[in-house]
Design a protein around this motif. Structure first.
Motif, PDB file in Angstrom:
ATOM      1  N   PHE A 216      35.019  48.136  47.949  1.00  0.00           N
ATOM      2  CA  PHE A 216      33.887  47.902  47.051  1.00  0.00           C
ATOM      3  C   PHE A 216      32.649  48.673  47.526  1.00  0.00           C
ATOM      4  N   LYS A 217      32.497  48.831  48.838  1.00  0.00           N
ATOM      5  CA  LYS A 217      31.320  49.496  49.385  1.00  0.00           C
ATOM      6  C   LYS A 217      31.373  51.008  49.233  1.00  0.00           C
TER       7      LYS A 217
ATOM      8  N   ARG B 169      33.897  41.733  40.373  1.00  0.00           N
ATOM      9  CA  ARG B 169      33.757  42.913  41.243  1.00  0.00           C
ATOM     10  C   ARG B 169      35.075  43.659  41.343  1.00  0.00           C
TER      11      ARG B 169
ATOM     12  N   LEU C   9      41.121  40.594  51.642  1.00  0.00           N
ATOM     13  CA  LEU C   9      39.725  40.462  51.246  1.00  0.00           C
ATOM     14  C   LEU C   9      38.856  41.448  52.022  1.00  0.00           C
ATOM     15  N   LYS C  10      39.142  41.595  53.315  1.00  0.00           N
ATOM     16  CA  LYS C  10      38.386  42.533  54.148  1.00  0.00           C
ATOM     17  C   LYS C  10      38.588  43.969  53.645  1.00  0.00           C
TER      18      LYS C  10
ATOM     19  N   GLU D 274      36.657  44.398  50.338  1.00  0.00           N
ATOM     20  CA  GLU D 274      35.215  44.501  50.545  1.00  0.00           C
ATOM     21  C   GLU D 274      34.837  45.904  51.022  1.00  0.00           C
TER      22      GLU D 274
ATOM     23  N   PHE E 121      33.770  37.395  42.594  1.00  0.00           N
ATOM     24  CA  PHE E 121      34.767  38.279  43.192  1.00  0.00           C
ATOM     25  C   PHE E 121      35.657  38.910  42.119  1.00  0.00           C
TER      26      PHE E 121
END
Length: 146
Positions: free
Chosen positions: A144-145, A96, A137-138, A141, A93
């Protein structure tokens, strides 16, 4: 009387001009990486400055290691170089997160503002000292996408 043929052979000798002494063969700093690529492409510092959207003085200072680029310039620098100077383990993590920040040119402060947290919190996540809440965190994520 025989026929004599005159055979002419033409050849072209190509001699490459050696790179200047200031050409960094094994670049270590951002400035050295930029200088190497710029020289290979036969660009002037002013040409590179236009490509990166900075002043010629910035390029000069970076190449002479008198200063380092601010993080917001890294997306353009990485695009110019064709590779990232930031090496991280993106399977973790923390890696990233750091890779995302550098690809997007975001400081800890700017990413923190986007997530509604303090810059030091983002730094702590990157170092693996703490972990984001489920909500953060959500959000990360999803970023990151993109």
């Amino acid at each position: 009387m025989g026929i004599h043929a005159l055979i002419t052979v033409h050849f072209k000798r190509v001699i490459k001009k050696p790179m200047p002494i200031s050409y960094p063969k094994n670049p270590k700093t951002v400035g050295e990486h930029l200088r190497k690529k710029r020289m290979e492409l036969k660009l002037l510092q002013s040409d590179l400055a236009k490509i990166l959207g900075v002043s010629t003085d910035c390029v000069t200072y970076w190449e002479n290691n008198k200063s380092k680029p601010q993080i917001q310039h890294y997306p353009a620098i990485q695009l110019f170089l064709g590779y990232s100077l930031v090496k991280v383990n993106e399977k973790k993590f923390e890696g990233r997160l750091k890779a995302y920040r550098w690809r997007k040119g975001l400081s800890h402060k700017r990413l923190g503002e986007m997530l509604g947290v303090d810059a030091s919190t983002v730094g702590s996540w990157e170092k693996g000292e703490s972990f984001p809440s489920a909500g953060n965190l959500k959000e990360l994520e999803l970023l990151f996408k993109k």
